[in-house]
Design a protein around this motif. Sequence first.
Motif, PDB file in Angstrom:
ATOM      1  N   ASP A 427       0.816  -1.222   0.000  1.00  0.00           N
ATOM      2  CA  ASP A 427       0.000   0.000   0.000  1.00  0.00           C
ATOM      3  C   ASP A 427       0.847   1.268   0.000  1.00  0.00           C
ATOM      4  O   ASP A 427       0.438   2.289  -0.568  1.00  0.00           O
ATOM      5  CB  ASP A 427      -0.928   0.018   1.217  1.00  0.00           C
ATOM      6  CG  ASP A 427      -2.034  -1.026   1.120  1.00  0.00           C
ATOM      7  OD1 ASP A 427      -2.379  -1.409  -0.013  1.00  0.00           O
ATOM      8  OD2 ASP A 427      -2.537  -1.449   2.177  1.00  0.00           O
ATOM      9  N   GLU A 428       2.029   1.217   0.609  1.00  0.00           N
ATOM     10  CA  GLU A 428       2.835   2.436   0.764  1.00  0.00           C
ATOM     11  C   GLU A 428       3.948   2.565  -0.259  1.00  0.00           C
ATOM     12  O   GLU A 428       4.268   3.683  -0.694  1.00  0.00           O
ATOM     13  CB  GLU A 428       3.426   2.478   2.178  1.00  0.00           C
ATOM     14  CG  GLU A 428       4.097   3.799   2.524  1.00  0.00           C
ATOM     15  CD  GLU A 428       4.468   3.911   3.990  1.00  0.00           C
ATOM     16  OE1 GLU A 428       5.226   4.852   4.346  1.00  0.00           O
ATOM     17  OE2 GLU A 428       4.013   3.068   4.794  1.00  0.00           O
ATOM     18  N   PHE A 429       4.524   1.437  -0.671  1.00  0.00           N
ATOM     19  CA  PHE A 429       5.722   1.523  -1.511  1.00  0.00           C
ATOM     20  C   PHE A 429       5.635   0.727  -2.825  1.00  0.00           C
ATOM     21  O   PHE A 429       6.624   0.621  -3.539  1.00  0.00           O
ATOM     22  CB  PHE A 429       6.952   1.037  -0.727  1.00  0.00           C
ATOM     23  CG  PHE A 429       7.387   1.983   0.352  1.00  0.00           C
ATOM     24  CD1 PHE A 429       8.078   3.150   0.035  1.00  0.00           C
ATOM     25  CD2 PHE A 429       7.087   1.721   1.676  1.00  0.00           C
ATOM     26  CE1 PHE A 429       8.482   4.027   1.026  1.00  0.00           C
ATOM     27  CE2 PHE A 429       7.488   2.588   2.676  1.00  0.00           C
ATOM     28  CZ  PHE A 429       8.173   3.749   2.354  1.00  0.00           C
ATOM     29  N   ILE A 430       4.496   0.156  -3.135  1.00  0.00           N
ATOM     30  CA  ILE A 430       4.342  -0.490  -4.438  1.00  0.00           C
ATOM     31  C   ILE A 430       3.176   0.151  -5.178  1.00  0.00           C
ATOM     32  O   ILE A 430       3.360   0.888  -6.138  1.00  0.00           O
ATOM     33  CB  ILE A 430       4.110  -2.019  -4.308  1.00  0.00           C
ATOM     34  CG1 ILE A 430       5.311  -2.677  -3.639  1.00  0.00           C
ATOM     35  CG2 ILE A 430       3.905  -2.644  -5.698  1.00  0.00           C
ATOM     36  CD1 ILE A 430       5.139  -4.177  -3.412  1.00  0.00           C
ATOM     37  N   TYR A 431       1.963  -0.100  -4.700  1.00  0.00           N
ATOM     38  CA  TYR A 431       0.791   0.393  -5.416  1.00  0.00           C
ATOM     39  C   TYR A 431       0.122   1.497  -4.614  1.00  0.00           C
ATOM     40  O   TYR A 431      -1.076   1.441  -4.306  1.00  0.00           O
ATOM     41  CB  TYR A 431      -0.180  -0.763  -5.706  1.00  0.00           C
ATOM     42  CG  TYR A 431      -0.867  -0.614  -7.039  1.00  0.00           C
ATOM     43  CD1 TYR A 431      -0.177  -0.847  -8.228  1.00  0.00           C
ATOM     44  CD2 TYR A 431      -2.185  -0.200  -7.123  1.00  0.00           C
ATOM     45  CE1 TYR A 431      -0.789  -0.690  -9.456  1.00  0.00           C
ATOM     46  CE2 TYR A 431      -2.815  -0.036  -8.347  1.00  0.00           C
ATOM     47  CZ  TYR A 431      -2.110  -0.281  -9.511  1.00  0.00           C
ATOM     48  OH  TYR A 431      -2.717  -0.115 -10.732  1.00  0.00           O
ATOM     49  N   ASP A 432       0.924   2.515  -4.270  1.00  0.00           N
ATOM     50  CA  ASP A 432       0.388   3.652  -3.513  1.00  0.00           C
ATOM     51  C   ASP A 432      -0.500   4.535  -4.387  1.00  0.00           C
ATOM     52  O   ASP A 432      -1.267   5.351  -3.878  1.00  0.00           O
ATOM     53  CB  ASP A 432       1.514   4.488  -2.918  1.00  0.00           C
ATOM     54  CG  ASP A 432       2.484   4.996  -3.977  1.00  0.00           C
ATOM     55  OD1 ASP A 432       2.830   4.227  -4.896  1.00  0.00           O
ATOM     56  OD2 ASP A 432       2.904   6.163  -3.899  1.00  0.00           O
ATOM     57  N   VAL A 495       9.810 -10.333 -13.885  1.00  0.00           N
ATOM     58  CA  VAL A 495      10.174  -9.175 -13.089  1.00  0.00           C
ATOM     59  C   VAL A 495      11.242  -9.586 -12.068  1.00  0.00           C
ATOM     60  O   VAL A 495      11.102 -10.597 -11.382  1.00  0.00           O
ATOM     61  CB  VAL A 495       8.940  -8.557 -12.387  1.00  0.00           C
ATOM     62  CG1 VAL A 495       8.262  -9.548 -11.453  1.00  0.00           C
ATOM     63  CG2 VAL A 495       9.317  -7.277 -11.651  1.00  0.00           C
ATOM     64  N   VAL A 496      12.318  -8.812 -12.015  1.00  0.00           N
ATOM     65  CA  VAL A 496      13.393  -9.086 -11.055  1.00  0.00           C
ATOM     66  C   VAL A 496      13.511  -7.974 -10.023  1.00  0.00           C
ATOM     67  O   VAL A 496      14.169  -8.151  -8.993  1.00  0.00           O
ATOM     68  CB  VAL A 496      14.753  -9.278 -11.761  1.00  0.00           C
ATOM     69  CG1 VAL A 496      14.748 -10.550 -12.599  1.00  0.00           C
ATOM     70  CG2 VAL A 496      15.111  -8.073 -12.611  1.00  0.00           C
ATOM     71  N   GLY A 497      12.919  -6.821 -10.294  1.00  0.00           N
ATOM     72  CA  GLY A 497      13.001  -5.721  -9.351  1.00  0.00           C
ATOM     73  C   GLY A 497      11.769  -4.833  -9.416  1.00  0.00           C
ATOM     74  O   GLY A 497      11.256  -4.552 -10.513  1.00  0.00           O
ATOM     75  N   ILE A 498      11.288  -4.393  -8.252  1.00  0.00           N
ATOM     76  CA  ILE A 498      10.185  -3.428  -8.179  1.00  0.00           C
ATOM     77  C   ILE A 498      10.664  -2.245  -7.354  1.00  0.00           C
ATOM     78  O   ILE A 498      10.985  -2.385  -6.162  1.00  0.00           O
ATOM     79  CB  ILE A 498       8.937  -4.063  -7.540  1.00  0.00           C
ATOM     80  CG1 ILE A 498       8.423  -5.194  -8.431  1.00  0.00           C
ATOM     81  CG2 ILE A 498       7.855  -3.032  -7.318  1.00  0.00           C
ATOM     82  CD1 ILE A 498       7.162  -5.863  -7.925  1.00  0.00           C
ATOM     83  N   ILE A 499      10.751  -1.099  -8.008  1.00  0.00           N
ATOM     84  CA  ILE A 499      11.359   0.081  -7.413  1.00  0.00           C
ATOM     85  C   ILE A 499      10.313   1.181  -7.305  1.00  0.00           C
ATOM     86  O   ILE A 499       9.700   1.570  -8.300  1.00  0.00           O
ATOM     87  CB  ILE A 499      12.537   0.580  -8.285  1.00  0.00           C
ATOM     88  CG1 ILE A 499      13.528  -0.555  -8.561  1.00  0.00           C
ATOM     89  CG2 ILE A 499      13.223   1.765  -7.636  1.00  0.00           C
ATOM     90  CD1 ILE A 499      14.427  -0.313  -9.747  1.00  0.00           C
TER      91      ILE A 499
END
Length: 505
Positions: A427-432, A495-499
């Motif tokens: 909720d805060e750092f991916i799909y905010d 996907v190897v990274g979610i930034i």
Amino acid sequence: MLKKSLMGAIVFLFLAPAAMAEEGFPDVGDDFWAYENIQYLKQEGIISGYSDGTFRPNAEVKRSQVAKMLAEGLDLELENRPNPGFSDVDEDFTGYEYIAATADEGIFGGKKDGRFAPNDAMTRGQMAAVLHRAFDLPERTAADIAIADMDPGDTFYDAVEAIAKAKITTVASGETFRPYEEMTRSQFTAFLSRSVAPERFIEEEESPADEYQTYYNEQYGYTVTFPATWGDGEYFPNDPDERGKYLYDKESGMIRVYAVPHTSDEFFPPDVEIKTIELQDGKEAQYYTAQKEGIAEFSMVLTHDGLVYNISGEVHPDFFAENEEDILNVMKSLQTESDNTEEEEAKLAADSVLSTLNAKDEERFASYVHPNKGVRFSPYAYVDTTNDLQFSASEMEDLWSDSTEYVWGQYDGSGFPIELTFEEYYDEFIYDRDYIFADETSINERLGEGNTIDNSQDVYNDAVIVEYHFTHSGNFMDWSSLRLAMEEDSGSWYVVGIIHDEWTI
């Protein structure tokens, strides 16, 4: 138990009394989807309707009504049948003789509490069971049929599989049957007419070229395959063969396909459940279905290469119930021409990953996680290869429901640890924000203008990095971005990274 063969039932039908009415029901017009089924059974004396002359095709079909129709269709002897002993059906009950006959033949059983429940609505699973017991169903295909919403061993599984193999129902392997959904009178007549007169209502297997037709749109380079029985609808008015055409256009509704340049992200009404469907060519699209008063509507949207492809329709609920599998197969058949570069293929895969994040579909998301490298989560633009948390595909499937608080890094500015469950981190750092509708997207180009060092290209030097960016609205500090680092492995993109990226102090 006497198990009536189809041929025996057919012989009875053709020897039925000549007094059977030829005229139809006033509430079933000749454009009604099940008109021929209803008219046939009426002419053969299997159905009669209500005392006011109506058939009431959209009313629920009751268990006592099904008993009568089966007894008539099978030409069962009604005299001298033993009392079935149902607590709620005595010999004075209207329709008792039909219930007694079908119970004696083992076609119908009662409830666990000893009732027959004559006025209860018949469900699709119960329908499959009584037809399976009543008829010797020929196997028109030897292939096993996997029912998506049932498991082998379920109460009605064998019966549903049997009527599916016999083409009494059109459910295909991998599709749902909805065994506990109540049936209407018109729906049951469709199943019953196919059982007693398969030579009339079930078409023998034909070549795909005879069963289906394909529409090719040269303007936008896409094809879609649909049942030949739907006809061949008109092109959009004043727009011949440019955007699309009607695949089905009759009194019971219409189904269309078209493509337009991608200029809006408002694809669906706000009050519908959006689902994901995988097309035959591997792309993923979104769709919904909705039942409203007197109408069923559906819409599938695929965004690809700057275009929006749509397959949608508004049809009668009965037509939708009978053709749902065909409608889903038409959606899956959509194919778009593409000469994509490697970067464009990575972008398509990233879009699919984003759709799983939007839907919180943990199983589907896990299928996109790199099988060897897993996926790393970075709360800010700088990828910390030492401290950023990394999870495998199998770990991701359980992480969504994990109540453990993990340390994901440190909050920028305060330096306090980011101690959150995965759902809280999401909720805060991916799909905010709803990044599926981002203002801008880019490939291997940073759009966010923060002061945090972006080292993603160095860390993921074999990846294509796709950024979904919301621009600031007057305040230069309120922008945000989500970056997905995509790597190819054995012909598939993962996907190897979610930034996550935003303005930081």
